[in-house]
Structure formats: structure tokens, C-alpha cells
Design an enzyme around this catalytic site. Structure first.
Site, mmCIF file in Angstrom:
data_model
loop_
_atom_site.group_PDB
_atom_site.id
_atom_site.type_symbol
_atom_site.label_atom_id
_atom_site.label_comp_id
_atom_site.label_asym_id
_atom_site.label_seq_id
_atom_site.Cartn_x
_atom_site.Cartn_y
_atom_site.Cartn_z
ATOM 1 N N ARG A 369 11.526 10.078 -44.913
ATOM 2 C CA ARG A 369 11.579 11.501 -44.354
ATOM 3 C C ARG A 369 12.645 11.614 -43.328
ATOM 4 O O ARG A 369 13.233 12.698 -43.043
ATOM 5 C CB ARG A 369 10.045 11.744 -43.408
ATOM 6 C CG ARG A 369 10.077 12.578 -42.518
ATOM 7 C CD ARG A 369 8.537 12.733 -41.911
ATOM 8 N NE ARG A 369 8.532 13.981 -40.968
ATOM 9 C CZ ARG A 369 8.640 13.919 -39.690
ATOM 10 N NH1 ARG A 369 8.882 12.424 -39.098
ATOM 11 N NH2 ARG A 369 8.507 14.778 -38.896
ATOM 12 N N SER A 381 7.685 17.674 -42.893
ATOM 13 C CA SER A 381 6.427 17.138 -42.081
ATOM 14 C C SER A 381 5.997 15.977 -43.269
ATOM 15 O O SER A 381 6.313 16.063 -44.082
ATOM 16 C CB SER A 381 5.726 17.935 -41.578
ATOM 17 O OG SER A 381 4.928 18.576 -42.816
ATOM 18 N N SER A 472 -6.359 19.120 -46.508
ATOM 19 C CA SER A 472 -6.855 19.323 -45.088
ATOM 20 C C SER A 472 -6.290 17.840 -44.334
ATOM 21 O O SER A 472 -6.528 16.880 -44.706
ATOM 22 C CB SER A 472 -8.370 19.170 -45.145
ATOM 23 O OG SER A 472 -8.641 19.356 -43.786
ATOM 24 N N ASN A 473 -5.671 18.165 -43.170
ATOM 25 C CA ASN A 473 -4.887 17.211 -42.692
ATOM 26 C C ASN A 473 -5.252 17.224 -41.189
ATOM 27 O O ASN A 473 -5.104 18.231 -40.439
ATOM 28 C CB ASN A 473 -3.298 17.398 -42.771
ATOM 29 C CG ASN A 473 -2.545 15.990 -42.297
ATOM 30 O OD1 ASN A 473 -2.952 15.541 -41.251
ATOM 31 N ND2 ASN A 473 -1.237 15.947 -42.739
ATOM 32 N N GLY A 497 -5.254 11.525 -42.792
ATOM 33 C CA GLY A 497 -5.706 10.936 -41.729
ATOM 34 C C GLY A 497 -4.338 10.580 -41.409
ATOM 35 O O GLY A 497 -3.236 10.880 -41.640
ATOM 36 N N HIS A 524 -18.643 16.435 -58.470
ATOM 37 C CA HIS A 524 -19.009 15.318 -59.602
ATOM 38 C C HIS A 524 -19.238 16.234 -60.839
ATOM 39 O O HIS A 524 -19.323 15.498 -61.883
ATOM 40 C CB HIS A 524 -20.284 14.555 -59.183
ATOM 41 C CG HIS A 524 -20.194 13.098 -59.631
ATOM 42 N ND1 HIS A 524 -19.637 12.841 -60.983
ATOM 43 C CD2 HIS A 524 -20.614 12.003 -59.221
ATOM 44 C CE1 HIS A 524 -19.719 11.611 -60.999
ATOM 45 N NE2 HIS A 524 -20.343 10.938 -59.965
ATOM 46 N N ASP A 528 -15.155 12.798 -62.374
ATOM 47 C CA ASP A 528 -15.752 11.827 -62.411
ATOM 48 C C ASP A 528 -15.393 10.380 -61.418
ATOM 49 O O ASP A 528 -14.074 10.761 -61.080
ATOM 50 C CB ASP A 528 -15.969 10.706 -63.596
ATOM 51 C CG ASP A 528 -16.867 11.676 -64.808
ATOM 52 O OD1 ASP A 528 -17.693 12.677 -64.166
ATOM 53 O OD2 ASP A 528 -16.578 11.768 -65.997
#
Length: 551
Positions: A369, A381, A472-473, A497, A524, A528
């Protein structure tokens, strides 16, 4: 003929819109293409245009009002034209419903009419000094209470601070006061029986008062419940026995060690830090009431000699009473929050979720980066790198890039990545389309543009429709790891995370490392466990060797 304007469906999830602002008023001239109003949907505030020329004859919705999709909002026609015929034609379908509802209303009136049974109403009795005592709400979860003990019987004289009964709630056995003076005229619930909150349990008033009106109305309203609860009557002795077995603890403490005081007196004494054992009660049986607490003057404490060495330890310190104030504000649920609640509830309780977590060594990604940002036209980013890596990995694992269709599963060959963006009212998920074929700089610029539009409520339906996978961050908030609810109809969602500097083992030695945790949430029905694990392994390889993203 006049044209009726209805609330349009401005997004795939929209069920209603809030009329934020009218740009025209009744009598104004309108041309095709003119903006009539601004409508707040679940995702953005959008302009509602007119498709007709004419005069605005009628406005049926006020600013700030929520309107269901396809509901009538306004009428446009020729100046002076009678628009009521057009309105009547549109509203005609609703007329039968109104007519069919009318007989029910009449039936209810007929049923309600004889409720008084020839006696005085509750309001008329109140004017004559009669108090109807209902089951109070004694806890936030209480729906009914069981009469554990009656302290008065029909015909007894009652004062406003007398305890009429002990009521067993779902959390404790508490006292119920009548707050009325007179004669106990009626007991509506026997000992051991349950009464719904706000149900009549007793009536107090002048001796000889006719209370047949209240009794007739109360009996009629509770009769269906009494019949439905009839089969449970066999269980009543057991319930009573249980109540009896637990009640003696409270009763014995009430008659022996516990001071007799009204609940109001106890509350005031607690707030003032007064020991009830030092207060003399003026009510019947030495019971302490409000005025006893207000008139109480503590006796001067006797002087005591200084404790000698080796004497008994001093008494425990008295904890002062702190009185706080319950305070809160409430606000209406926004259109966006309504849809978020609806869609995420449907996703969580419809799709069987499971989660897989993996740790990523981000040392190489951090170095890459830095090198990229030295030459890139826009700042890239870590989230942009994750989006690109996810898109490339999905091309190799189409089962994760899929969605459940009930009787079929859709395997998407394109990779449209939804990017969760937090805004003031909730969450929006604009889509980076065909992300696997775009450069990191392109993805970065697109996501920044989406972020600016989302905060300004300028996103259009085409910006948030058609995702095949979502990222989603929350790493920028310092969250180590978390789980997300799948954004339907996607088959999976990735939770990103923060990058944490932690000790890691490399070549048999413990060294400092930069680790990021990813959690994959899977439906599910289409993904799987092994399939999700293989996808994460591919994603891990791409992020730990980011040069592969540029190949």
C-alpha cells in the site's frame, strides 16, 4: 380529465415515503418535468417530477407525513376542473372496505350499549365518591398479578392509606393500596386468582352505593377471558399452594421483623435516609404513613465513650442514598431505519447463518500500500485492497458468489461488491460493479464518491442495487473482529477487523507482526463450511501476497 398522482416506488425496498417538501401549492401551474415534491425514502431524499401539464388542483398529503406506495398524493388538471370525480374513481376500491367495516362498528356499539346494566357508569360513580380499584402495573414486565392475600373484606371501612391486598407479580409480592376512603363495596378477584393489569379488583365508596353498572360492564368485558381460562381451574389449587408456600416468608417478616409502612412512606424514608424502625406510626395498627415521615425528627444521638484498645470493631459505615432522575428522549423511526430493521430481521431469521474467521498477515499488504500510494492518483486504503482481493477470490469460488432463490440457486459470474457505509440514520450499501476488472485506484475513487453521496443523501437506486457479495469494515474504529448479518439476496458477507500489531511466530522465532482478522458470514443454504473455508484460504493468499492482485 384530471390526472391523479400517486406515491411512486423509488427503490426495490421502498414500501412508503415521507413527503419532505412540496415545491408546488394548489393553484400553481405545472409543466411536465417540474419537480412537485421531495420524497424521503429508506435510502435517500429524491425528487418527484410531474409527467403532466396543468394546474395543481388538489394536495392530499402534508409535509412530514408518511405515504404508502401507490397512495394518492395530488391531482393535476385544467384550471377550475372538477377533480372530485377522478378522486372518487381512484378511491372507489376502498369504499367497499369502509362499508364492510361499518356493520362491525354498529355491532360494537350495540354490544357496548347494555354494558352498564341499568346502573351508573364509572364516571358517574366517581362523581359520587366511588373509587374503582384496578390491578396496578407493579413492574415493567408485569401482565397480570395474583391476589396473595386480602387484608379487608366486603363491608369493611377503608382509609386512603390502608393496604387492601398483597399482590404476587412476576418479580415480587407487593402491597396494593386503595388510596380511597369509604366502605369496601366489592371484591372482584378471590385470593389465589389472577387479574390482568388494569382489571377491576375492588370498589370502594359510600355504603349502599349501586355499583351494578360497573359490575355488568366488567363482567361482560372479562367473560370471554374467564371462559378461555376455565380449563386451567384444575391448576388453581397447585398455584395457590405454591403461593402459600412462598408467602409465609414475606408474611412473617411483615408481622415480626418488618416495620409496617405504606409504600409511599417507605419511598420517602429511603430518599431522606430515615430508619423506619425509629418512626412511630399513626395509622391503624401502628402503620407508618406519609405524614409520619414528614413530621419525623430524629432523636439526638447519645454520646459514647471513645473506644478502648482491643474493643469491638466500629459499625459499618452508612451508605448515603443517591436520588437520580430518569430522563430520556424519543424520536420517530426514520424510513431508512424502518427498512434496515425489516430487511435485516428477515435475513437473520430466514437465512441460516454460520461464521468462519481467519487471521491475515498484513506485513506485505502494508508495504504494498505504501508503494502504491507513492504513484497512485488517489490514496488507496486497506479496504480498497480487500474489495479487490474479494472480487478476485470470488471468480475462483462462484459458490460463495451466489444467492438462494427458493427452488433454485443463482451462481453469479460477475462480481458486484456491496460496500457498507455508515451514515447518520443507519447504513447504506452502494455497489462497486465488476470490481475484479478495476484497478485499486479506480475502486478507491468510486468508494470515496459513494461515501460523499451517501452522507449527502444523493445516492440513486442504481447505486445500491445488484450486489452479489458485501464487505463490511469496522477496522477503522479499532474493532478486532465481529460478525455481520447477510445483505439479502447475497449468499455471504465479509466482516473486516482492524490491523493489530501482535507477536507472531516466523521461522521459529517470536517477532512483531501485523494481523487482521476476517470473518465470513455464510447462508448455509448455498454455502457449505468447506466452501467458505476454501474461499478464505484464497483470500488470505491474495492479501498476504498482494502482488498477485496486480498480475
Amino acid at each position: 380529465m384530471a390526472d391523479v398522482i400517486k406515491m411512486p416506488k423509488m427503490s426495490d425496498t421502498m414500501t412508503e415515503g415521507v413527503l419532505a417538501k412540496w415545491h408546488k401549492k394548489v393553484g400553481d401551474k405545472v409543466k411536465s418535468g417540474d419537480v412537485l415534491a421531495e420524497v424521503e425514502t429508506d435510502k435517500a431524499t429524491m425528487d418527484m417530477e410531474s409527467y403532466w401539464d396543468g394546474t395543481l388542483l388538489y394536495v392530499g398529503v402534508e409535509e412530514g407525513q408518511a405515504v404508502p406506495v401507490d397512495a394518492i398524493m395530488a391531482v393535476i388538471g385544467k384550471e377550475g376542473e372538477d377533480y372530485k370525480a377522478a378522486l372518487a374513481a381512484e378511491q372507489g376500491a376502498e369504499a367497499p372496505k369502509a362499508e364492510s367495516a361499518a356493520p362491525k362498528a354498529e355491532e360494537k356499539k350495540e354490544e357496548a350499549a347494555p354494558a352498564q346494566g341499568g346502573g351508573l357508569s364509572e364516571e358517574e360513580l366517581a362523581a359520587k365518591g366511588v373509587t374503582v380499584i384496578r390491578m396496578p402495573l407493579l413492574s415493567d414486565t408485569m401482565t397480570e398479578g395474583v391476589i396473595a392475600e386480602w387484608h379487608k373484606k366486603v363491608g369493611d371501612k377503608v382509609k386512603d392509606d390502608d393496604v387492601l391486598a398483597d399482590v404476587e407479580t412476576d418479580k415480587a409480592t407487593m402491597e396494593v393500596m386503595g388510596y380511597a376512603t369509604g366502605t369496601l363495596l366489592h371484591i372482584g378477584v378471590e385470593k389465589g386468582q389472577a387479574a390482568k393489569v388494569n382489571g377491576i379488583i375492588a370498589i370502594v365508596g359510600p355504603e349502599g352505593t349501586d355499583i351494578s353498572g360497573i359490575l355488568a360492564g366488567g363482567a361482560q368485558s372479562t367473560k370471554p377471558k374467564a371462559e378461555s381460562e376455565a380449563p386451567k381451574s384444575e391448576e388453581a389449587p397447585k398455584t395457590t399452594a405454591d403461593a402459600g408456600s412462598s408467602a409465609p416468608v414475606a408474611q412473617s417478616s411483615s408481622s415480626d421483623s418488618r416495620v409496617k409502612a405504606s409504600p409511599l412512606a417507605k419511598k420517602i424514608a429511603k430518599e431522606k435516609g430515615i430508619d423506619l424502625s425509629q418512626v412511630a406510626g399513626s395509622a391503624e395498627g401502628g402503620r407508618i404513613i406519609k405524614k409520619d415521615i414528614e413530621n419525623f425528627k430524629p432523636a439526638a444521638a447519645p454520646q459514647t465513650e471513645a473506644p478502648k484498645a482491643g474493643s469491638a470493631p466500629a459499625a459499618a459505615p452508612v451508605i448515603p442514598t443517591f436520588v437520580g432522575e430518569v430522563k430520556f428522549t424519543e424520536q420517530p423511526v426514520s424510513q431508512m431505519r424502518k427498512v434496515i430493521a425489516k430487511r435485516l430481521s428477515e435475513s437473520l431469521f430466514t437465512a441460516p447463518h454460520f461464521y468462519l474467521t481467519i487471521s491475515i498477515d498484513m506485513d506485505n499488504a502494508m508495504a504494498a500500500r505504501t508503494a502504491i500510494n507513492a504513484v497512485a492518483p488517489v490514496k488507496v486504503s486497506f479496504n480498497d485492497i480487500v474489495i479487490k482481493a474479494v472480487a478476485v477470490a470470488l471468480k475462483k469460488h462462484p459458490a460463495v458468489n451466489s444467492s438462494w432463490g427458493g427452488d433454485k440457486i443463482r451462481f453469479n459470474e460477475h462480481t458486484n461488491i456491496g460496500v457498507a457505509i455508515a451514515v447518520e440514520d443507519g447504513l447504506l450499501v452502494p455497489v462497486v460493479r465488476f470490481a475484479d476488472g478495476k484497478s485499486l485506484s479506480h475502486i478507491s475513487a468510486e468508494v470515496k464518491d459513494f461515501g460523499a453521496k451517501a452522507k449527502a443523501k444523493k445516492l440513486q437506486p442504481s447505486d445500491w442495487e445488484g450486489s452479489t457479495f458485501t464487505v463490511s469494515n469496522l477496522g477503522m474504529f479499532g474493532i478486532d473482529e465481529f460478525t455481520s448479518i447477510i445483505n439479502s439476496p447475497d449468499g455471504a458477507i465479509l466482516s473486516v477487523g482492524a490491523i493489530q500489531q501482535v507477536p507472531v511466530v516466523k521461522n521459529g522465532a517470536i517477532v512483531p507482526g501485523n494481523v487482521m482478522k476476517l470473518t465470513l458470514g455464510c447462508d448455509h443454504r448455498v454455502v457449505d463450511g468447506a466452501t467458505g473455508a476454501q474461499f478464505l484460504q484464497t483470500l488470505k493468499g491474495l492479501l498476504e501476497e498482494p502482488i498477485r492482485l496486480l498480475a
